[in-house]
Every structure is written in structure tokens, then in C-alpha cells.
Design a protein around this motif. Structure first.
Motif, short mmCIF file in Angstrom:
data_model
loop_
_atom_site.label_atom_id
_atom_site.label_comp_id
_atom_site.label_asym_id
_atom_site.label_seq_id
_atom_site.Cartn_x
_atom_site.Cartn_y
_atom_site.Cartn_z
N PHE A 1 0.85 -1.18 0.00
CA PHE A 1 0.00 0.00 0.00
C PHE A 1 0.88 1.23 0.00
N GLY A 2 0.35 2.32 -0.54
CA GLY A 2 1.11 3.56 -0.61
C GLY A 2 0.37 4.71 0.02
N ILE A 3 -0.08 5.64 -0.81
CA ILE A 3 -0.76 6.85 -0.35
C ILE A 3 -2.27 6.61 -0.41
N PHE A 4 -2.95 6.94 0.71
CA PHE A 4 -4.40 6.77 0.78
C PHE A 4 -5.15 8.07 0.53
N GLY A 5 -4.63 9.19 1.02
CA GLY A 5 -5.36 10.45 0.93
C GLY A 5 -4.46 11.59 0.53
N VAL A 6 -5.00 12.53 -0.26
CA VAL A 6 -4.29 13.72 -0.71
C VAL A 6 -5.23 14.90 -0.57
N THR A 7 -4.71 16.01 -0.04
CA THR A 7 -5.51 17.24 0.07
C THR A 7 -4.58 18.44 0.03
N PHE A 8 -5.11 19.59 -0.43
CA PHE A 8 -4.35 20.82 -0.53
C PHE A 8 -4.70 21.76 0.62
N HIS A 9 -3.76 22.63 0.94
CA HIS A 9 -4.02 23.72 1.88
C HIS A 9 -4.99 24.71 1.23
N PRO A 10 -5.94 25.27 1.97
CA PRO A 10 -6.94 26.14 1.33
C PRO A 10 -6.37 27.44 0.78
N THR A 11 -5.27 27.94 1.33
CA THR A 11 -4.75 29.25 0.89
C THR A 11 -3.34 29.17 0.32
N GLU A 12 -2.51 28.27 0.81
CA GLU A 12 -1.11 28.19 0.38
C GLU A 12 -0.94 27.06 -0.65
N PRO A 13 0.11 27.16 -1.50
CA PRO A 13 0.39 26.07 -2.46
C PRO A 13 1.09 24.89 -1.80
N TRP A 14 0.46 24.33 -0.79
CA TRP A 14 0.99 23.19 -0.05
C TRP A 14 0.08 21.99 -0.27
N VAL A 15 0.64 20.81 -0.16
CA VAL A 15 -0.14 19.59 -0.33
C VAL A 15 0.21 18.63 0.81
N PHE A 16 -0.82 17.94 1.31
CA PHE A 16 -0.68 16.96 2.38
C PHE A 16 -0.98 15.59 1.80
N SER A 17 -0.31 14.57 2.34
CA SER A 17 -0.56 13.20 1.93
C SER A 17 -0.44 12.29 3.15
N CYS A 18 -1.28 11.26 3.19
CA CYS A 18 -1.23 10.27 4.26
C CYS A 18 -1.15 8.89 3.62
N GLY A 19 -0.49 7.96 4.32
CA GLY A 19 -0.29 6.66 3.71
C GLY A 19 -0.24 5.53 4.70
N ALA A 20 0.16 4.37 4.18
CA ALA A 20 0.20 3.16 4.98
C ALA A 20 1.40 3.11 5.92
N ASP A 21 2.35 4.06 5.77
CA ASP A 21 3.51 4.08 6.67
C ASP A 21 3.24 4.83 7.96
N LYS A 22 1.93 5.07 8.31
CA LYS A 22 1.48 5.66 9.57
C LYS A 22 1.87 7.12 9.73
N THR A 23 2.20 7.79 8.62
CA THR A 23 2.63 9.18 8.71
C THR A 23 1.77 10.05 7.81
N ILE A 24 1.82 11.36 8.12
CA ILE A 24 1.22 12.40 7.29
C ILE A 24 2.36 13.34 6.91
N ARG A 25 2.48 13.68 5.64
CA ARG A 25 3.61 14.47 5.16
C ARG A 25 3.11 15.74 4.48
N LEU A 26 3.81 16.83 4.77
CA LEU A 26 3.51 18.14 4.21
C LEU A 26 4.60 18.50 3.21
N PHE A 27 4.19 18.85 1.99
CA PHE A 27 5.11 19.27 0.93
C PHE A 27 4.82 20.72 0.57
N THR A 28 5.86 21.53 0.59
CA THR A 28 5.71 22.96 0.32
C THR A 28 6.63 23.37 -0.82
#
Length: 663
Positions: free
Chosen positions: A636-663
């Protein structure tokens, strides 16, 4: 040619004792090329003579003996003692050492330094004006043109037409054709020994542009009855030739060269009839036709896309990692102000994070695997919807403005004034329950018990309605709940298939329902089917709608992303095959022209998706960045992806029990 001769040249002088004075004397006495030492073996590999003491034959048929070569010590002494060693080269054809003159050395040096080889050539000669550059003030003649000079001459047109007809028929030749014929006559040509049968119709074939059959190659030295010894097979070559009986096309020669003392001893060729038959079959069955080939460069087939540098800003680096869950994180959501992050996991808890610091503010147990969460888009309410197995929990997270939190609690604690009549059919599907005192302490305000397991929940843009999806519910798989009246309704009476996801249109009263292969758009006001989108995919996993409402992106389990232009067609405008495994989540940014997709190959791909206000201009879709920071975990890899409402940032969550923020 069998007699031996001491190593040296044709005049009997040993090549090792030949001095430079003798070379100059010999060059002065030469009056023709026939008196030089010339190797007459032709254009053959000279390594054939590696095992022989000679390197070929001169004009008189005598062997050209290789000059004696010393070992490395002799070469070193020659290098130290001979001042012309640096300008001495070896002639591969004769094996002799040739000393380059000063003129030859200068020519080589000029070629290596990218200069003109001829030192006497004047590159920057003064320009000679053959014609004057002064403009005349008056024309040569000032009389008016006659009327017939503006009318095309009929006689000239007939003459040109006659010339063109003669040129096409081959009866009149142009200057270029005459020049080619003269050059062809100067070249060495081969003629047939016997007259051919194509002499009579040669005139008609030239007119009709006949394509002649390809001729066989001319015989080589190896096909002679008395070939030179270097063309005969030795034991090693014969052994290799016999090993290739099963793969005869790999052989360099399809026959074994043989040597006979006279032409009378040559036997009949055993494969003559077979080769003639094969040749006739090739001429009879193989078609000969001219084909017009298009010269298309591979770069011309690719679309002209802008550079990613011109499409900034977009996420490029990983900035934060949210650690805290003990099992895979299936879903994430961000509050409308972009201050807090909500995550749901298989460890039966949801966590509220502060985005700026990455600190976990609160952990709420929900008693089931969290498959979907969604923050209420209404900024005046502090509510989140959480799906835990068969329950839909309406939770007040208790973060943010205290006035909004207290106002939300007061609204949910008071029951609606007029309780609407709920049908028995709806009661069998869902039941509204108030939270127990223990659940109230954890922030849970309402509990909606469904009769099947829930897969997804989504909010309407105003924040009063929420829709849930139960894929196993058949015709009751989609439910719409109203928070203000605490009432649920079943929008569909018949089963539309295995429903995977639902979405509300951000502007118009439309509901998007995605089944396994199609997406249906329903008008909630008219209560009818508005449009049906054909995906041509095996299984749809998720979908996201553009903030403008006219474009839809769909992720599928068969590794594709489909971009739909709702005003253009019901078929995909573009199919993106960027991932190598199933695409589980897609998302649009609310302000920037960005969209992202997450897959089981642990890759988060950020793309540029510009939607223009001009309806005649198609959307611009350009992949920008591949972010692959998640760790591999049980396929398994990434389960969910969502963007920040105002900034050009993206969040992702996955099967490795972590949530990661990319800016």
C-alpha cells in the motif's frame, strides 16, 4: 609468386637501411605512379596478413615483405636516437615507415586547430563590388507600358505547355538531366555480356517510370575458382561455418571458397537450380512499388508544454512529517482557515494537528476504523464528520475560536423545533442518536447509525447537508443528512450500481455519483438525471471537482486519471497515465491551478491544471513534480491527498502511519 625474396622494396634495398637521402632521390626519379611501391590487393582488411611475412603484392605480382620490427627496447632506442621519430608514421598498406615533411606537419597542425588547411588562402579578402550599390534617381525608360504587356501571351503559354509535355515524356531533357548524363558517362560502368530483352521496350519503360528489379551483387574474389589464399577458410573458420548450419542467415558466406588449379577441374554447382528458382520466385512474387515516406521528427509529435519553472509556485520539497498514529492513516482533512489538520487511522482514533508546528493537539477515540473524514466547510461552525465502521459521528473538535466552538455546542444541544415525520424506510437505514456523556466529553455530538458499513462522507458547500456512501446498500447506498432538522433522506429508489463516491457541486445544485465505471450527475432541484459521464475505466476509486465547477478529475484503480470537461463532452478530455499502480486519491486546489494524485506506488504527483474563462480554450494540463517520500508498507502507498486552502501546499497520508507536508 611462390619464390621468396629478402625483406625490402622492389629495387632490392632493405627497408631498414633505406635513408632519408635515398627517399628524396627516389622521389625525384619517379615520373609516374607505376614506379612506386604500391599494394595491389585492393580494399580488404589488412589483418588478413597478420600471420604471413608479407602484406600484399606490388605491380609486378611480387610479395611486399614486411619490414623487420624490433621489440620495445629497440623502439625506445629508436625514439631516443632518431630526431624524426615524432614525425614518422607507418603505412598500413606497405608496412613502411614514412617521415612526414614540414609541410605535412603544418597541414596536420592547422587541421587540428580548426584552421583552413591552406596557409596561403586569404580568408578575409577585400570585397569586390561587381555591381554598383547606388540607387538611380530616374528609371531607364519613362514611357507607359503597353496594354498587351499586362495580358498573358497565348503563344507563350502553348509553347510552355508543349515543353512541359516533352519533359514529362522524356523527349526533352533539362540542363540538370544533361549534366547528370555527362557525369554518368565519366563514371566507370558495367555492361551485360549478353544482350537483354528489355532493349525494345526501354523507351516505354522510361515514359511509364518502370521500377527495375534489383540486380544481384557482382561476384567477389572468394567466388573465383582460384582465389587468393587469404580468402580460403582455415580450420577455425571452417569449424565456425559448420556450427552455423541451424542458423545459416548468420553466416558471412553461404558457400565455402574452394581453389582449383584450372577452370576445367571446376565441377558443376550443386545449388544452381535452387538459387535460380529462388531468384525467379523473388522477381515474380515480391512487389516493387514506390512509397511516399513522410519525414516526421519525433519531437513534432509531442505536445508543446510550458516549462515547469514558468508555472510556479507548486510543492517541491517535504517540510513536515506528522508522526503519532500507530496504524495506517486512511484519510485527512483541513479546516477552512488552513490552521488545523484532521487525520483518521486504522488505530480507531482521529487526531487534530496544528499545521504550523506539527504538534498533535487532541486525540479522539471513535471505536472503529476511520475510512473517511471531512471538515465542515462553513467557517461559522466547528464541526467534523467522521466515518467509523457503520457510524457517522458529528464531532466538535474544540479548537480554534472559543465563540464558534461554544456556539456550535449550543446549536447541537438544542433539538429542532419541528420534528419532521420520518418514514419507516429511512428508519430502517439510519437512526439519529444523541451522544452519551462520555462521548460528549470526547467532542462527539451526534451519532448516525447506518445499517451497512460506510465508505465515504462529504459536506455540501453551505455546511448543513452531508452525504454518505454505503457500497453494499444497493438502492439505499447513498444517504443525504440535514444537520439543522436531523433528518435523512434516500435520493434514489433504484440501484445505480456499486456506488464508490459522491460529491456536491460547489456552485450549482448538482450531485455527482460515481459507480464502478460511470459518473452520473443529478439535478437536486428538478430531481432528475442531468448528465452521464463515460469513464471507460475498470474501477473508479475517487474524484474531485474544480472550484469553478466545470471540470472533474477521476482516479481509477487501473492506474489512470481522467480529466472531464463538463461543457465539452461526456467522454474524458484527457487520460493521464502517470502512476504505475492504483490511484487512490485525487484533489484540486481551491485557489491555485494545481491538482495532485496519490497512488499505491508511493508517488505523489503534482500537476498544473489551468482552466481558462474563455470557453473556446481547452484546459492546460502539465505534470510538474513527482514526490516520493512515503515508505513502502505491505503493497500500500498513499491513501489520501488534500491541498491547503490558501497556500500552495499539499498533504498526503499513507500506509507508513505518517502524514507528510510538501511545500
Amino acid at each position: 609468386m611462390e619464390d621468396t625474396q629478402p625483406a625490402g622494396d622492389m629495387n632490392g634495398l632493405p627497408s631498414a637501411e633505406k635513408t632519408n637521402d635515398y627517399v628524396e632521390y627516389e622521389a625525384e626519379m619517379d615520373t609516374s605512379d607505376e614506379e612506386d611501391i604500391r599494394n595491389t590487393v585492393g580494399n580488404i582488411p589488412m589483418n588478413w596478413y597478420d600471420e604471413y611475412p608479407h602484406v600484399g603484392y606490388d605491380w609486378d605480382g611480387k610479395k611486399i615483405i614486411k619490414p623487420e620490427r624490433g621489440d620495445q627496447l629497440d623502439n625506445f632506442m629508436e625514439k631516443m636516437e632518431n630526431p624524426d621519430f615524432w614525425r614518422t608514421v607507418r603505412d598500413l598498406q606497405t608496412g613502411q615507415d614514412v617521415v612526414l615533411s614540414d609541410k605535412d606537419v603544418e597541414l596536420i597542425q592547422r587541421i587540428e586547430s580548426s584552421k583552413i588547411p591552406d596557409s596561403t588562402y586569404e580568408q578575409y579578402a577585400p570585397w569586390i563590388e561587381w555591381f554598383t550599390s547606388e540607387v538611380m534617381n530616374m528609371p531607364i525608360r519613362n514611357g507607359a507600358d503597353h496594354k498587351r504587356s499586362f495580358i498573358a501571351s497565348r503563344q507563350e503559354a502553348q509553347r510552355v505547355e508543349r515543353y512541359a509535355r516533352l519533359i514529362r515524356a522524356g523527349l526533352l531533357k533539362t540542363r540538370e538531366q544533361k549534366r547528370r548524363e555527362r557525369e554518368k558517362k565519366r563514371e566507370r560502368s558495367f555492361y551485360m555480356m549478353w544482350s537483354t530483352d528489355d532493349a525494345e521496350d526501354q523507351h516505354m519503360r522510361r515514359i511509364t517510370d518502370h521500377i527495375p528489379a534489383p540486380k544481384r551483387n557482382l561476384p567477389s574474389h572468394a567466388e573465383s575458382y582460384n582465389p587468393p589464399p587469404e580468402f580460403l577458410f582455415n580450420e577455425r573458420e571452417m569449424r565456425i561455418w559448420k556450427k552455423q548450419e541451424e542458423t545459416p542467415w548468420k553466416r558471412k558466406l553461404h558457400y565455402v571458397p574452394q581453389k582449383y588449379s584450372s577452370l576445367r577441374q571446376v565441377p558443376a554447382y550443386p545449388k544452381f537450380i535452387k538459387e535460380r528458382f529462388t531468384r525467379c520466385m523473388d522477381l515474380y512474387l515480391c512487389p516493387r512499388a514506390r512509397k511516399m515516406r513522410l519525414t516526421i521528427e519525433p519531437e513534432d509529435l509531442l505536445p508543446k508544454l510550458p516549462s515547469p519553472k514558468d508555472l510556479q509556485p507548486f510543492p517541491t520539497v517535504q517540510s513536515l512529517v506528522f508522526n503519532g498514529h500507530t496504524d495506517m492513516v486512511r484519510c485527512i482533512s483541513i479546516d477552512p482557515l488552513g490552521q488545523y489538520l484532521l487525520s483518521g487511522s486504522d488505530d480507531m482514533t482521529i487526531k487534530i494537528w496544528e499545521i504550523s508546528t506539527g504538534r498533535c493537539l487532541r486525540t479522539i477515540p471513535v471505536g472503529g476504523i476511520v475510512r473517511s473524514i471531512e471538515w465542515n466547510p462553513n467557517k461559522a461552525l466547528s464541526l467534523v464528520a467522521v466515518v467509523a465502521d457503520r457510524k457517522l459521528l458529528i464531532i466538535n473538535p474544540g479548537v480554534g475560536d472559543h465563540l464558534i466552538v461554544s456556539k456550535t455546542d449550543s446549536i447541537l444541544s438544542t433539538p429542532p423545533v419541528q420534528a419532521s415525520i420520518v418514514s419507516e424506510k429511512v428508519k430502517a437505514v439510519v437512526q439519529w442518536d444523541d451522544a452519551t456523556p462520555e462521548e460528549w466529553e470526547n467532542g462527539i455530538r451526534l451519532v448516525l447509525n447506518h445499517f451497512k458499513e460506510i465508505k465515504q462522507v462529504t459536506w455540501h458547500g453551505r455546511g448543513d447537508y452531508a452525504a454518505t456512501v454505503m457500497p453494499d446498500g444497493a438502492n439505499r447506498s447513498v444517504l443525504i443528512h440535514q444537520m439543522s432538522t436531523r433528518r435523512s433522506q434516500l435520493p434514489f429508489a433504484k440501484s445505480k450500481g456499486l456506488v464508490q463516491s459522491v460529491l456536491f457541486h460547489p456552485i450549482r445544485p448538482f450531485l455527482f455519483v460515481a459507480t464502478q465505471k460511470n459518473i452520473r450527475i443529478y439535478d437536486l432541484v428538478k430531481q432528475e438525471l442531468f448528465k452521464k459521464l463515460m469513464s471507460y475505466a475498470k474501477w473508479i476509486s475517487s474524484m474531485a471537482i474544480h472550484p469553478g465547477g466545470d471540470n472533474l478529475i477521476v482516479g481509477t484503480y487501473d492506474r489512470k486519471m481522467l480529466w472531464f470537461d463538463l461543457d465539452l463532452s461526456t467522454k474524458p478530455y484527457k487520460t493521464l497515465r502517470l502512476h504505475s499502480t492504483a490511484v487512490r486519491s485525487v484533489a484540486f486546489h481551491k485557489r491555485y491551478p494545481l491538482f495532485a494524485s496519490g497512488s499505491d506506488d508511493r508517488a505523489l504527483i503534482v500537476s498544473h491544471g489551468m482552466v481558462y474563462n474563455d470557453l473556446l480554450q481547452n484546459p492546460l494540463v502539465v505534470p510538474l513534480k513527482l514526490l516520493k517520500e512515503h515508505e513502502d508498507c505491505s503493497d500500500f502507498g498513499i491513501f489520501g491527498v488534500t491541498f491547503h486552502p490558501t497556500e500552495p501546499w499539499v498533504f498526503s497520508c499513507g500506509a507508513d502511519k505518517t502524514i507528510r507536508l510538501f511545500t
